[in-house]
Design an enzyme around this catalytic site. Structure first.
Site, short mmCIF file in Angstrom:
data_model
loop_
_atom_site.label_atom_id
_atom_site.label_comp_id
_atom_site.label_asym_id
_atom_site.label_seq_id
_atom_site.Cartn_x
_atom_site.Cartn_y
_atom_site.Cartn_z
N ASN A 266 0.80 -1.32 -0.05
CA ASN A 266 0.01 0.11 -0.14
C ASN A 266 0.99 1.27 -0.05
OD1 ASN A 266 -0.50 1.94 2.64
ND2 ASN A 266 0.34 0.04 3.26
N ILE B 223 5.77 -4.59 13.73
CA ILE B 223 6.31 -3.73 12.84
C ILE B 223 5.44 -3.00 11.88
CG2 ILE B 223 8.39 -5.21 12.62
CD1 ILE B 223 7.31 -6.46 10.01
N ASN B 224 5.85 -1.62 11.49
CA ASN B 224 4.95 -1.16 10.42
C ASN B 224 5.43 -2.01 9.19
OD1 ASN B 224 3.50 0.63 8.84
ND2 ASN B 224 3.92 2.17 10.11
N THR B 225 5.10 -1.54 8.06
CA THR B 225 5.23 -2.44 6.63
C THR B 225 6.75 -2.10 6.36
OG1 THR B 225 4.47 -0.28 5.47
CG2 THR B 225 3.05 -1.77 5.78
N CYS C 144 5.48 5.45 9.23
CA CYS C 144 4.59 5.29 7.62
C CYS C 144 5.70 5.65 6.46
CB CYS C 144 3.72 6.63 7.68
SG CYS C 144 3.18 6.48 5.90
O1 FUM Z 1 0.36 5.21 3.50
C1 FUM Z 1 -0.35 5.10 4.80
O2 FUM Z 1 -1.10 5.73 4.94
C2 FUM Z 1 0.52 4.30 5.68
C3 FUM Z 1 0.50 4.44 7.11
C4 FUM Z 1 1.57 3.72 7.69
O3 FUM Z 1 2.08 2.63 7.26
O4 FUM Z 1 1.82 3.96 9.11
#
Ligand code: FUM
Length: 303
Positions: free
Chosen positions: A69, A190-192, A129
């Site tokens: 994403n 973890i975040n992405t 993010c």
């Molecule tokens: O792109 C996004 O809104 C993702 C946010 C996040 O990974 O914290």
């Protein structure tokens, strides 16, 4: 029946299951499926000081065992949340976690100040993010910067403060120690993971942003490894996430050291995943005669 309640950063969750920020909006799309009171908590979409439209589409792509994403923090802004979403959420009987994703340290301070004195139970400071040019992961990849933004928010809030960490670093434990030293009450991870997908016919990246954050089962073993490393590096509690889709994943994450567990990408293919997971946890614990789920936290036996 086993007791699923857990305590994290002074907050009692009726169970450890929390829909992750960005995968559950503010809960409205899910409340016709099950009572939100069934959930341990809800981490709402990351909020900036002002409303944001996010990045141009396409900004979602399917990948093997996961998704990319590049949403770019689309959100209505903190004032809208406090006025229009929080009053609804506050009636739902679950822990409300406000994900704060300011573009600058000053924005983070202002957002946290606005949250002070509201029904929000906990702040999740998002320094991870990967899809925005300012703030986000730029705060979360250097220990000094991560520590500074944590301290700035700590100074203006009495709410329990959890800091959401990026896996896109060499040593996540170092970042965790920096935020702990600057007043974080918990860390979430973890975040992405930053990823990319290319259409071989057009030779164009599938995402308009070229790159995006990878989540889903593909990242789960990385998340477990990082949760384990961080849990062994800090004294504050850890909220684990990253590719969790089954109750067995939650148990694994908790054995690695997580006190609570967030469910993200799984919600897009199975919106009732949190409920199935909560039921699965109860059965697993009952079958083994384990009375309290908190007894399994950090229970892995490394070789
Ligand atoms: O792109 C996004 O809104 C993702 C946010 C996040 O990974 O914290």
């Amino acid at each position: 029946m086993a007791d699923l309640s857990v305590k994290m950063a002074g907050v009692t969750f009726k169970n450890p299951i929390i829909p992750a920020s960005g995968s559950f909006g503010f809960g409205r799309e899910y409340e016709h499926l099950y009572p939100l009171s069934s959930l341990g908590g809800i981490s709402v979409k990351g909020m900036t000081l002002h409303q944001r439209d996010g990045n141009p589409p396409p900004r979602i792509a399917e990948t093997p065992a996961g998704m990319l994403n590049s949403v770019g923090l689309q959100n209505p802004g903190i004032d809208y949340f406090l006025e229009h979403e929080l009053p609804n959420l506050a009636t739902k009987g679950t822990i409300i976690i406000a994900n704060v994703a300011g573009s600058t340290v000053e924005d983070c301070i202002e957002i946290a100040s606005k949250i002070e004195g509201t029904a929000v139970d906990m702040i999740e400071l998002n320094i991870s993010c990967p899809n925005v040019k300012e703030g986000g992961v730029a705060f979360g990849t250097r220990p000094q910067m991560a520590g500074d933004v944590t301290k700035a928010v700590r100074d203006v809030t009495t709410k329990p403060l959890m800091v959401k960490l990026s896996p896109n670093v060499t040593d996540i434990a170092e970042i965790a120690r920096a935020v702990e030293a600057n007043g974080a009450d918990a860390v979430s991870l973890i975040n992405t993971l930053l990823g990319m997908k290319i259409d071989i016919n057009s030779r164009r990246p599938v995402l308009k942003n070229n790159v995006g954050g990878l989540s889903g089962p593909a990242v789960f073993p990385i998340a477990v490894r990082m949760v384990w490393q961080v849990a062994n590096a800090v004294s504050i509690p850890v909220c684990g996430m990253g590719g969790v889709s089954r109750y067995e994943d939650v148990i694994e994450m908790m054995l690695a050291g997580a006190s609570t567990v967030q469910i993200g990408a799984a919600l897009f293919t199975n919106p009732t995943a949190p409920i199935e997971i909560i039921n699965g946890l109860t059965n697993w614990l009952d079958e083994r005669g384990i009375k309290n789920i908190s007894d399994i936290i950090g229970g892995v036996k490394p070789w």
